[in-house]
Scaffold this motif. Sequence first.
Motif, short mmCIF file in Angstrom:
data_model
loop_
_atom_site.label_atom_id
_atom_site.label_comp_id
_atom_site.label_asym_id
_atom_site.label_seq_id
_atom_site.Cartn_x
_atom_site.Cartn_y
_atom_site.Cartn_z
N PRO A 65 0.83 -1.20 0.00
CA PRO A 65 0.00 0.00 0.00
C PRO A 65 0.86 1.25 0.00
O PRO A 65 1.91 1.30 0.65
CB PRO A 65 -0.81 -0.13 1.30
N ASN A 116 -8.26 -4.45 -1.26
CA ASN A 116 -7.62 -4.99 -0.07
C ASN A 116 -8.36 -6.26 0.33
O ASN A 116 -9.45 -6.55 -0.16
CB ASN A 116 -7.59 -3.97 1.07
N SER A 125 -9.55 4.16 5.03
CA SER A 125 -8.98 4.53 3.73
C SER A 125 -10.11 4.89 2.79
O SER A 125 -11.12 4.19 2.73
CB SER A 125 -8.17 3.36 3.16
N TYR A 133 -11.61 5.99 -1.00
CA TYR A 133 -11.61 6.20 -2.45
C TYR A 133 -12.84 7.01 -2.79
O TYR A 133 -13.95 6.67 -2.38
CB TYR A 133 -11.64 4.87 -3.21
N LEU A 154 -7.69 8.88 -4.12
CA LEU A 154 -7.44 7.92 -3.05
C LEU A 154 -6.65 8.60 -1.94
O LEU A 154 -5.61 9.21 -2.19
CB LEU A 154 -6.65 6.72 -3.58
N ASN A 214 -5.32 7.05 1.48
CA ASN A 214 -5.19 5.89 2.36
C ASN A 214 -5.12 6.34 3.81
O ASN A 214 -4.96 7.52 4.12
CB ASN A 214 -3.96 5.07 1.99
N ARG A 215 -5.23 5.38 4.71
CA ARG A 215 -5.33 5.69 6.14
C ARG A 215 -4.22 6.64 6.60
O ARG A 215 -3.06 6.50 6.25
CB ARG A 215 -5.31 4.42 6.98
N GLU A 270 -15.19 3.84 1.66
CA GLU A 270 -14.12 3.81 2.65
C GLU A 270 -14.07 2.44 3.30
O GLU A 270 -15.09 1.75 3.43
CB GLU A 270 -14.28 4.92 3.68
N PRO A 310 -5.94 -0.47 4.21
CA PRO A 310 -5.40 0.36 3.13
C PRO A 310 -5.72 -0.25 1.77
O PRO A 310 -5.76 -1.47 1.60
CB PRO A 310 -3.89 0.36 3.38
N TYR A 311 -5.95 0.61 0.80
CA TYR A 311 -6.08 0.17 -0.59
C TYR A 311 -4.70 -0.10 -1.18
O TYR A 311 -3.76 0.67 -0.96
CB TYR A 311 -6.78 1.24 -1.43
N ARG A 312 -4.62 -1.15 -1.95
CA ARG A 312 -3.41 -1.47 -2.71
C ARG A 312 -3.73 -1.31 -4.19
O ARG A 312 -4.75 -1.81 -4.67
CB ARG A 312 -2.94 -2.90 -2.41
#
Length: 412
Positions: free
Chosen positions: A81, A110, A324, A326, A349, A351-352, A385, A389-391
């Motif tokens: 991430p 994720n 997180s 988007y 995006l 992320n946290r 959300e 975390p988004y990868r």
Amino acid sequence: MGLGDHHESEVLPGVLPIGRNSPQRPAHGLYAEQLSGTAFTAPRHQNRRSWLYRRTPSAAHAAFTPLSHPRLLTGPFASPPAPNRLRWDPLPLPTAPTDWLDGLVTWAGNGDPDSGQGVALHLYAANSSMNRAFFDADGELLLIPQAGTLNITTEFGPLTAPPGHIALIPRGVRFRIALDGPATGYVCENYGAPFTLPELGPLGSNGLASARDFIAPNAAAEPDAPTTLVQKFGGHLWQTRLPHTPFDVLGWHGNLCPHVYDLARFNAIGTVSFDHPDPSIFTVLTSPSDTPGTANADFVIFPPRWMVAEDTFRPPWFHRNVMSEYMGLIHGAYDAKEGGGFVPGGGSLHNRMSAHGPDAITHARASSADLKPVKLDNTLAFMVETRMPYRLTDQAARTPQPDYDAVWSGFR
């Protein structure tokens, strides 16, 4: 009718058995079949299942064989991430004939379906109707059209989702999408607990999304014809050839079915005194996790609404969040990003714990505005959300807008 409510529909009188689900001989020579969206022993208030009465059992098919789709992925996502704030332009429309399934591009995600947690985010850009059927064994699908209407044939009956609406397709439900022209939009693939309406807490019994506004389909079977059936399983596509149509259900009842919801029916709640409430007041749907109050995923919208708070910074404030986020834009402009760059069909995006908030232009305007009541109109943005975390996929990692961080420069 709404999520979790019991629905029923039949094409012919007498299709639905009275007082039982699977009689020895269902009416009209049909076959009874149960579709379960939760474990059999899930608590009653969480249990999702429906009974379908169809001309041919779903089990009547040959083996599935692999089908290539290089742009469609499923977790576990391999990339680490990234903490950087990112923003993207819309997907370009295809030039060759491309149906909704071929037009999907996985953007981020994720978790994974094997663990039963997390989400994947996909974008789509398509210009032709599907001539095959599809279902997702990995997760529930939340379709968010941005341009172009989705005409959705499902096992339960037809649904129509133009921009400004959402369609929710439970895991395993077979469907087909026809288009009237070019179409773009977003898809949230939910690996966790099925989406449901959030609790209202101190708001009381009314507000936000109402269960009665989620529209379920009416049963409608189509004539038999050989059909290619595609499924997503373990992150890959598989296909088989059916000698019949999968859309042959003459009646169904239960509390697991597709829905369409008009986002204009969302009853937005806001302050009438001071301060800007948390964006959780705009939650349409939530996928609960094993941690109370912390969602596997929330679907949140920012619709037209009145702004009336006094001595208050009205746009979203600067913040850092354990969730997180988007964001996508369906139409208009988002009130925290008036400096340009965040356009319909695009996305961003955070992320946290990534610091974000209004750009410098928005901050300057809001800090000096004459705070009279004003209608925030011509806007519809959304956020998915999630607690993880988004990868990014390779496609998303290669194509962000350059120097998105610059929108937070220029502050005194």
